[in-house]
Design an enzyme around this catalytic site. Structure first.
Site, PDB file in Angstrom:
ATOM      1  CG  ASP A 174      51.822  52.311  -1.632  1.00 15.28           C
ATOM      2  OD1 ASP A 174      52.040  51.200  -1.134  1.00 15.28           O
ATOM      3  OD2 ASP A 174      51.437  53.296  -0.991  1.00 15.28           O
ATOM      4  CB  CYS A 218      36.641  80.348 -15.380  1.00 15.83           C
ATOM      5  SG  CYS A 218      36.794  82.072 -15.825  1.00 15.83           S
ATOM      6  CB  CYS A 247      40.142  84.077 -13.729  1.00 11.52           C
ATOM      7  SG  CYS A 247      38.367  84.179 -13.527  1.00 11.52           S
ATOM      8  CG  ASP A 262      56.004  51.152  -6.233  1.00 11.21           C
ATOM      9  OD1 ASP A 262      55.595  51.392  -5.099  1.00 11.21           O
ATOM     10  OD2 ASP A 262      57.206  50.957  -6.505  1.00 11.21           O
ATOM     11  CG  ASP A 298      55.677  55.515  -6.390  1.00 14.44           C
ATOM     12  OD1 ASP A 298      55.046  54.609  -5.818  1.00 14.44           O
ATOM     13  OD2 ASP A 298      56.836  55.391  -6.807  1.00 14.44           O
TER      14      ASP A 298
END
Lengths: 759, 70
Positions: free
Chosen positions: A647, A14, A17, A427, A651
């Site tokens: 894509d 978590c 931690c 894009d 990117d």
């Protein structure tokens, strides 16, 4: 000397931690920087190795209860190890939560239904013991660690309340005489303890799964580098592991190989698919002196590359680093829950303790019971464990609904950001366009065009280049098969084009750039030698041919030139088809108040062409991956939430910086795995649905947070017994447990509403 | 493309490793190899460069080379 590196860590469950590791190490002499990445369960360290060693830091972490793997994450092997470690931890968590549920259910049933069956009591005790010693063990372990370092979290609370409920119930069960003697009412609270543990474990597991899914993206990115490479050392070809490569080593790349380094070609030619980095589907011809990048694929050809950048230094490596850094700064919303807990827990413990003391002093009859019940009840009712369920519940249901709508959403944060998106960057290739090349335009400079078509088809039939498919698809119906078949001597020259013979005439099809090279009559021109041409006369159509060529290029397409002997007979433009739903989606988003922007690595002309077709007013061309990332950063300053559709790996860095990253399901897998949202089937119209779903989910998660938190807080005084004197209204631990269950169940039911609601 | 031969003091594997980056990084050297077994530690280079340019690279690496006339 200052060293730095990223290393996998085991045992992180978590945000608390992460916080304890960071604070412990930062206060250690010699450590310059510590950053824990909750998503990939790794830590980035910077230290002075003259003052402290990696091994010593590992020991410090071991004392805290975390295992540091001393192998730097910059090589593929340890990334795999880290991935396996993570998977083991997730499996462990899953087993624990299932087991907890299995054990807690009978306890609950027994407690609710069998009030007078003595054996039932012992059964409850036994099962609860098993639960606490088994799957519930981690709360006590973590809780202890948290107390030791004063980073109190949910675990401390859970440990305290379940331990008290358990021990008290055990006491009541085993020493009924003492109970009777003091006039204490002997209620058992085993089911409260069990139910709390089960619910909280389920919450932790959901969170862990959400985090694990995003870390697999990094593993995949690194796997784009091959494990072994062929190098030429001292004139001899050797196969070595990628890790043994040194700078300036000459690497041999063959057809089908993934290029392992960034560097320049010093010998040979080839056709390279750079789509993992640029998202461009059209392969690029590479020859001597050209740059190639790690992670791309050599489709055809053989060449030698001198390595200029290796591993983390390559463009690919840089992208991985950017993605990792962006991810480590985006912790899940649970971080908020733990932060609340850390302030909350001491306060609650104090309230519980004080109410117990108050009852002991002023409780009158049965004051011990009253004190104990108040203590346990307050702890239980204040336990924000439904907080652990509140967000995961919405995520799970929203995810399921999204999937049914053709959307893959990663986590609660993505949902929340989606709801406030006011800017979308997209894009071009593969996103707004289909990503498959087609013939967009052609000019024939002969009286018999069908001869040209037939010869073109005949030539391109012999190649696997996507451009060839585009040409074949377009012209086959106009082609005369007998002519196509009578072409002889066909030779595909990797990196340049195709030549052949027809009726003792030389024919060839190759790129517009090649044509220019040929025409410049360069002495040592390889092409001249290969094609046997001395110079091209574009005289069949005059200087106009070059003008047409230039105009077509300015329109933003790749050009294929068809020659017969020394004359240009045809010019074919290959471009990318725009998706039919694109215009509609962009308009709808604009009406929602979302600013739409296009940023592509392709040239400005092709960017403009597509932007006009889809109704996007602002567009940028020739964008390098880093420039896209910079653009996103800039937009984030002026907008509430920036979303980006992309894509391809090029990117990836910009996508990681965006508040919401959206990947097309038809694109590079990498973009899909690390993206907040993936549009399956590449259907752009789903973006609109995604935003609507997100808004509804946000409303429901606010409602959930209320039920998980506020409701409990209001009931704390009641649990403490504040209403007993006046209204004789008390909450005993069973009721507290029930109230807890109610809040958890309400959260779940509320989230389920998302399944049916109309979008 | 011509094949040039040099006499050098590139004696062993380690030396080859040290000189490698300097010869490897030149786009104009297509191939090269050192025969460490030969007495004269012959360096054979396939290149369009002048012999003097190759010698400069070897010297940059900390070794010596002189044209070998056969």
């Amino acid at each position: 000397m200052i060293l730095k590196g990223s290393y996998p860590v085991g045992g992180i469950t978590c945000a608390a931690c992460a916080a304890s590791i960071e604070s412990m190490l930062m206060h250690t002499h010699g450590v310059k920087d510590v950053r824990v990445n909750l998503v990939s369960n790794s830590v980035r360290l910077e230290w002075d190795d003259e003052i402290i060693s990696l091994n010593e830091m590992a020991n410090i972490m071991a004392r805290l209860g975390y295992q540091l793997l001393e192998s730097d994450l910059s090589n593929g092997e340890s990334v795999e190890l880290a991935g396996e470690l993570r998977k083991t931890e997730t499996d462990q968590l899953r087993r624990r939560s299932v087991l907890a549920l299995v054990i807690a259910s009978p306890v609950f049933v027994l407690a609710m239904g069998f009030h007078h069956w003595t054996i039932g009591f012992y059964l409850q005790a036994l099962l609860t013991t098993a639960l606490l010693l088994g799957p519930g063990r981690l709360f006590f372990r973590n809780g202890w660690r948290q107390v030791r370092f004063w980073m109190l979290g949910m675990d401390t609370l859970v440990a305290m309340s379940t331990a008290t409920a358990y021990l008290w119930s055990l006491f009541v069960l085993l020493f009924p005489e003492i109970i009777r003697q003091f006039g204490i009412s002997g209620h058992l609270y085993f089911e409260s303890a069990s139910v709390i543990i089960a619910f909280v474990l389920i919450g932790k597991y959901s969170e862990d799964r959400a985090r694990a899914r995003s870390s697999s993206a990094i593993t995949e990115l690194m796997s784009l580098q091959p494990d072994n490479v062929t190098v030429i050392r001292n004139g001899i070809e050797l196969e070595i592991s990628l890790n043994d490569l040194i700078r300036f080593d000459r690497v041999l790349v063959r057809s089908g190989d993934r290029i392992p380094v960034d560097g320049r070609i010093i010998k040979g030619v080839g056709i390279v698919d750079e789509s993992t980095l640029t998202g461009e589907p059209l392969p690029v011809d590479k020859g001597k002196g050209d740059q190639v990048s790690a992670g791309t694929v050599c489709l055809n050809g053989v060449f030698t590359v001198v390595s200029e950048a290796i591993g983390r230094e390559t463009k690919l490596g840089q992208i991985v680093k950017l993605v990792e850094e962006a991810q480590s700064s985006k912790a899940p919303i649970q971080k908020l829950a733990d932060k609340i807990s850390s302030k909350f827990v001491p306060a609650v413990a104090l309230i519980a303790l004080s109410s117990a003391l108050l009852w002991l002093s002023f409780g009158g009859e049965d004051s011990i019971t009253r004190a104990v019940t108040a203590f346990i009840s307050v702890l239980i009712i204040a336990c924000p464990c439904a907080l652990g369920l509140a967000t995961p519940a919405v995520i799970t249901v929203a995810l399921g609904r999204a999937a049914r709508e053709g959307l893959l959403i990663k986590d609660a944060e993505a949902l929340d950001h989606l709801a406030s998106v006011d800017c979308l960057v997209t894009d071009k290739t593969g996103t707004l366009t289909k990503g498959t090349p087609i013939v967009t335009e052609y000019h024939v400079f002969r009286e018999d065009p069908h001869l040209v078509f037939s010869l073109l088809v005949g030539l391109e039939k012999n190649s696997n280049h996507p451009v060839s498919y585009a040409i074949i698809n377009r012209f086959t119906e106009y082609a005369d098969q007998s002519i196509s078949d009578s072409i002889t001597g066909v030779n595909e020259i990797a990196g340049s084009g195709i030549v052949g013979n027809y009726n003792s005439k030389k024919i060839a099809a190759f790129s517009g750039q090649c044509l220019r090279n040929l025409m410049s009559n360069h002495e040592n021109n390889e092409l001249v030698k290969l094609f046997g041409y001395r110079g091209i006369e574009a005289d069949l159509a005059g200087v106009e041919t070059l003008d047409v060529l230039e105009k077509m290029e300015r329109d933003g397409s790749t050009i294929v030139v068809f020659l017969m002997d020394q004359s240009v007979c045809g010019l074919i433009a290959i471009g990318d088809e725009v998706r039919p739903e694109a215009l509609d989606v962009m308009n709808r988003l604009s009406s929602l108040g979302v600013t739409t922007i296009m940023a592509t690595g392709d040239n400005l002309y092709s960017a403009e062409r597509v932007a006009k077709q889809v109704g996007i007013k602002k567009f940028y061309g020739s964008m390098m991956p880093e420039e896209k990332a910079v653009l996103i950063k800039k937009l984030k300053n002026s907008h509430k939430r920036v979303a980006m559709i992309g894509d391809g790996v090029n990117d990836a860095a910009a996508l990681a910086l965006a508040d919401v990253s959206i990947a097309m399901g038809t694109g590079a897998d990498i973009a899909m795995k690390s993206a907040s949202v993936t549009l399956l089937n590449g259907n752009l119209s789903r973006i609109y649905i995604a935003v609507k779903l997100a808004k509804k989910a946000r409303l429901i998660s606010y409602q959930n947070l209320f039920w998980a938190f506020v409701y409990n807080v209001i009931l704390i005084p009641v649990a403490a017994g504040a209403l007993i004197p006046s209204l004789n209204l008390e909450i005993n631990p069973s009721m507290a447990g029930l109230a807890m269950s109610i809040s958890s169940i309400t959260v779940v039911m509320n989230s389920l509403r998302l399944r049916r609601t109309s979008l | 493309m011509s094949k040039l031969k040099f006499k050098t003091n590139i004696r062993c594997g380690n030396c080859v490793r040290n000189v490698s980056p300097f010869l490897n990084k030149s786009v104009d050297i297509e191939t090269w190899s050192v025969d460490t077994e030969s007495e004269m530690k012959i360096l054979t280079v396939e290149t369009d460069l002048e012999a003097s340019e190759v010698i400069k690279m070897v010297e940059e690496a900390g070794f010596t080379a002189e044209v070998l006339n056969e």
